[in-house]
Scaffold this motif. Structure first.
Motif, PDB file in Angstrom:
ATOM      1  N   GLN A 476       0.660  -1.310   0.144  1.00  0.00           N
ATOM      2  CA  GLN A 476      -0.129   0.130  -0.033  1.00  0.00           C
ATOM      3  C   GLN A 476       0.845   1.233   0.006  1.00  0.00           C
ATOM      4  OE1 GLN A 476      -4.126   0.176   2.002  1.00  0.00           O
ATOM      5  NE2 GLN A 476      -2.990   1.381   3.310  1.00  0.00           N
ATOM      6  N   LEU A 479       3.587   2.988  -5.843  1.00  0.00           N
ATOM      7  CA  LEU A 479       2.799   2.793  -7.053  1.00  0.00           C
ATOM      8  C   LEU A 479       1.352   2.237  -6.632  1.00  0.00           C
ATOM      9  CD1 LEU A 479       5.258   1.415  -9.596  1.00  0.00           C
ATOM     10  CD2 LEU A 479       4.160   3.700  -9.724  1.00  0.00           C
ATOM     11  N   PHE A 480       1.279   1.884  -5.159  1.00  0.00           N
ATOM     12  CA  PHE A 480       0.016   1.151  -4.759  1.00  0.00           C
ATOM     13  C   PHE A 480      -0.708   2.268  -3.620  1.00  0.00           C
ATOM     14  CE2 PHE A 480       2.913  -2.186  -6.185  1.00  0.00           C
ATOM     15  CZ  PHE A 480       2.407  -2.705  -7.087  1.00  0.00           C
ATOM     16  N   ARG A 484      -3.448   0.761  -6.917  1.00  0.00           N
ATOM     17  CA  ARG A 484      -2.434   0.463  -8.099  1.00  0.00           C
ATOM     18  C   ARG A 484      -3.312   1.239  -9.357  1.00  0.00           C
ATOM     19  NH1 ARG A 484      -3.977  -2.830 -12.557  1.00  0.00           N
ATOM     20  NH2 ARG A 484      -5.071  -3.915 -11.109  1.00  0.00           N
ATOM     21  N   GLY A 485      -2.572   2.148  -9.961  1.00  0.00           N
ATOM     22  CA  GLY A 485      -3.191   2.931 -11.033  1.00  0.00           C
ATOM     23  C   GLY A 485      -3.639   4.192 -10.688  1.00  0.00           C
TER      24      GLY A 485
END
Length: 524
Positions: A476, A479-480, A484-485
């Motif tokens: 977490q 990038l998380f 994600r995204g």
């Protein structure tokens, strides 16, 4: 109804920094805050007795002092009233055998204390401190950049160019290691290891959780190299300086104005609706400084249109809770390990890696820890203006605790709601301090206890008393964070952005998410 270029939901320091930057870029800005007082988790109030000013959440403003935002706007912040109180004796830990270790900006003092535990560790410390600026360049670049492929590639290239392949692997290993793994590789003394590992507990990194080594490393080496800063008069000096910056640039801040809905049209955010029924439009951006669950579960009643995003927001994992104990004191604690401890900003009561690991597991299991980790802040040792002459305040952070109590690991307190048991548990924490500072209880002039549930009542972003608004464990983070995204403060709803401690680069007073998003939207 009013029209703005951007509306911020919540007046924490990330929102205020972002609002100040955009207002100075000519944007028409409004900030709406539910509570009567702005600042989020950075507040200072007289909660015990008149004249005793207590930081209710954050006390350490070092991240803000070293932030990119402060670097750009130091003159404006100073003119707006920001004042720092520098700290030379930064943090220490006390141990059951009557000894202690502490880190001061004078490296000779730190090394001499280390040598009393291990001459090998003293030499290691000198080497680490000597190489810190080279290592910090890459870590600070990572933590101070947007979480994008381009930024990561640039950081990786710079790291490889300056340190080579093996050196880059060493940095990657540090980022992935647990506190215990790095400390066992680096130091000999159990007391030195415990002193540094306590910093991992601040960010939900118990000794054996992967990814936690970098925080004890950065905190210890940064304190050794640069020292620490508190806010003169209270941490809220930062908040009021930001408030003045926003106002001076033409921005508007409304307190006692709860946003109950972010309005949308199609797949685009268009503004907000307040609990009063008022609506306000935002032509360029709505920026929410809220916990992820509140965004998906409340402010977007119809969801974001992306089921995966909504699920991720609702399942965002919060760290264990915290209790805050604020004491008005007749005088500073008399630390039995040595009077020199009275000069330190922080004294940890966290005697070993195993104790910290056990405490964490107990809290995760829903138990009241028998021996919680204590962070004892002594701000009036640095800044006497926070209390009447000759008097002091003590800031006690009790880590880590369950939001819902299933049982007591010590078998002394029957499980109940925090409202019914918080004072008894606070007594346990005070007793742990008294074991190292006899007579503390007799010095107490006033006491106020905030349980994990009280903290959430004060600030809904602190879910279950989670003061860092979300675990920073690897799954977490980077990038998380928060999912994600969506690590660049974006959401599936056009013009809607999420900032704050739940987003990259995470908790602390660095204002990174608010400022970096504002740069992304309005230019540097």
């Amino acid at each position: 109804m009013s029209d703005f270029d951007a509306i911020f939901v919540g007046a924490g320091h990330n929102s205020l920094a972002g609002a100040a930057h955009l207002a100075l870029k000519g944007w028409k800005i409004a900030v709406f805050e539910k509570n009567p007082v702005i600042g989020g988790a950075v507040q200072t109030r007289e909660v015990t007795l008149s004249g005793f000013r207590h930081d209710l959440g954050a006390m350490n403003l070092s991240l803000f002092a070293g932030s990119a935002f402060h670097k750009k706007y130091a003159n404006e912040l100073n003119a707006a009233g920001l004042e720092f109180a520098p700290v030379a004796d930064c943090f220490a830990s006390v141990f059951p055998d009557g000894r202690w270790f502490g880190v001061s900006t004078d490296i000779e003092k730190t090394v001499a204390r280390l040598a009393a535990f291990s001459s090998e560790d003293a030499e290691t410390w000198r080497n680490l401190a000597g190489g810190f600026m080279g290592e910090a360049e890459h870590l600070f670049r990572l933590l101070g950049s947007p979480m994008s492929g381009r930024a990561l590639a640039g950081t990786g290239w710079n790291l490889w160019r300056k340190k080579g392949f093996l050196g880059a692997l060493d940095t990657a290993k540090l980022l992935l290691s647990s506190p215990r793994a790095w400390l066992d590789e680096t130091f000999v003394s159990p007391q030195v290891k415990a002193t540094l590992a306590a910093w991992g507990m601040h960010l939900d990194f118990a000794p054996d959780i992967a990814g936690g080594a970098v925080f004890p490393y950065l905190e210890s080496m940064a304190n050794q190299s640069f020292g620490m800063v508190l806010g003169r008069g209270g941490a809220d000096t930062m908040i009021y300086a930001l408030e003045n910056m926003v106002a001076n640039a033409g921005g508007l801040i409304f307190s006692g104005a709860e946003v109950v809905e972010i309005t949308t049209s199609g797949d685009k955010a268009t503004g907000v609706r307040l609990s009063s029924g008022e609506t306000h439009t935002a032509t360029k951006a709505v920026i929410a400084g809220v916990a992820p669950g509140a965004l998906a579960g409340k402010l977007l009643p119809g969801g974001s249109g992306n089921a995966g995003f909504d699920t991720a927001m609702k399942k965002f994992r919060h760290a264990p809770g915290t209790m805050m104990i604020h004491l008005a004191l007749d005088s500073l604690p008399d630390w039995s390990a040595g009077a020199e401890l009275k000069s330190f900003a922080y004294v940890h009561v966290a005697p070993s890696l195993d104790q910290m690991a056990r405490t964490y597991q107990q809290a995760i299991a829903g138990l009241l820890p028998d021996e919680p980790v204590l962070v004892v802040g002594q701000p009036t040792a640095i800044d006497p203006s926070r209390a009447p002459e000759g008097k002091h305040v003590l800031w006690v952070q009790v880590r880590v605790l369950p939001a819902e109590v299933k049982d007591d690991a010590a078998g002394e307190i029957a499980p109940d709601h925090w409202d019914a048991i918080k004072e008894r548990y606070a007594d346990r924490a005070i007793a742990l301090i008294e074991a190292h500072a006899p007579g503390l209880a007799e010095k107490i002039l006033g006491r106020v206890v905030f349980s994990p549930i009280d903290l959430e009542r004060e600030n809904p972003n602190l879910v279950g008393g989670d003061q860092i608004c979300g675990s920073h464990n690897i799954a977490q983070n980077f990038l998380f964070r928060p999912a994600r995204g969506f690590a660049r403060w974006n959401t599936p709803v056009q013009n809607l952005h999420l900032i704050g401690a739940a987003t990259w680069p995470g908790a602390g007073t660095g204002a990174g998410s608010g400022y970096m998003l504002a740069q992304q939207l309005g230019g540097r």
